[in-house]
Design an enzyme around this catalytic site. Sequence first.
Site, PDB file in Angstrom:
ATOM      1  N   HIS A 150      35.667  19.704  24.378  1.00 38.25           N
ATOM      2  CA  HIS A 150      35.906  18.208  24.045  1.00 38.25           C
ATOM      3  C   HIS A 150      37.345  17.850  25.087  1.00 38.25           C
ATOM      4  CE1 HIS A 150      34.144  18.791  19.796  1.00 38.25           C
ATOM      5  NE2 HIS A 150      33.200  19.043  20.667  1.00 38.25           N
ATOM      6  N   GLU A 244      26.677   9.208  19.795  1.00 35.54           N
ATOM      7  CA  GLU A 244      26.573   7.712  19.601  1.00 35.54           C
ATOM      8  C   GLU A 244      26.815   7.029  20.998  1.00 35.54           C
ATOM      9  OE1 GLU A 244      29.116   7.585  15.542  1.00 35.54           O
ATOM     10  OE2 GLU A 244      30.098   6.829  17.505  1.00 35.54           O
ATOM     11  N   TYR A 265      27.966  22.180  12.293  1.00 31.04           N
ATOM     12  CA  TYR A 265      27.022  23.161  12.893  1.00 31.04           C
ATOM     13  C   TYR A 265      26.253  24.095  11.760  1.00 31.04           C
ATOM     14  CZ  TYR A 265      28.376  21.121  17.256  1.00 31.04           C
ATOM     15  OH  TYR A 265      28.842  20.116  18.407  1.00 31.04           O
TER      16      TYR A 265
END
Length: 369
Positions: A150, A244, A265
């Site tokens: 990330h 999104e 997950y």
Amino acid sequence: MKTKYYLLILIVFQFACAQEDKSITTPSEINYKIETVVEGINNPWGMVFLPDGSLLITEKSGKLYQYKNNEKIEIAHNLSVYNRGQGGLLDVQLHPNYSENGWVYLSYASTEGDEEGGNTAIARGKLSGNKLTSVEVLYKATPNTTKGQHFGSRIAFDDEGYLYFSAGERGERDVNPQDITKDGGKIYRLHDDGRIPTDNPFVNIPNAKKAIYSYGHRNPQGMLKHYQTGKIWVHEHGPQGGDEINVIKKGANFGWPIITYGENYNGTAITDITKKEGMEQPLYYWVPSIAPSGMTFVTSDVYPDWKGSLMVGSLKFGYLERLVLKDNKVVKREKLVEGEGRIRNVIQGPDGYLYVGVESKGVVKILPE
């Protein structure tokens, strides 16, 4: 009375189905073929065309290439790239006035700092022959961490010349995205030279990161300026489900991880709510996740039936997704470029054609038939 009741139920059901229709059409209704343009790039993360028609390409491992006159040339640079997990040399964009000032902007995972590991940084430099010179680091997120997930990170300029970029929450979902005193999980806004705009939303908040423009993001790997409205659009990875598309607003909170349409997950819940007052709803979300990366609008006449569509790469399923929009709502989805590999990026070239970065392959071009 029963007839009216059942009619009401039917209307509600039909409306819910319309709102939740996530189906995707395959194959495409338009005939096209794929032509390989640049070979031998393992992870073509960022791509941008120069005014001379050549193509700049970032390789996540840390290499910067210029594809010119059918030759792939490596551009030397001195950026401190942290190539780990999802981090490395990431996006590349040109200054809106590149022809006058020559500035090239790069996002990357950087080792700069006292801590071990890396974090997202933005730098700019100028091409001089086969070198990147006059390099300036404009922003460096802190602290460094050895986590590999990330980093974000895409770059876009708006119509006023402000520089926007994304940084993921670095795997610290309960720490970074909702805290404006911390980097990570944010969209940032700077002047083109790295100065903080005086009208950024949190410049007067003690201890806040002054460059933040919006927060509550997870891992945005798509960003662009809308070709009609000039607004900044991003897409971001959700967890399992809940990728999104968001239209960025000044000072807005996009909710991660307090609200999400995804789950862990392992199938357990992250939260039991998808909406909350004071938090933005996505323009669109994917369930299941497609792992989106890169996006562009089709604005050229090369593909008349695709004009106005939003193209998004899918890492998870290895296709390019065409989203048809009407009144800012997705009304149709379509799979393109299946079977080539993981789609890392997509851009529209100055010739109007779509160029797609495919992992373990390079850059391909979509030719309509």
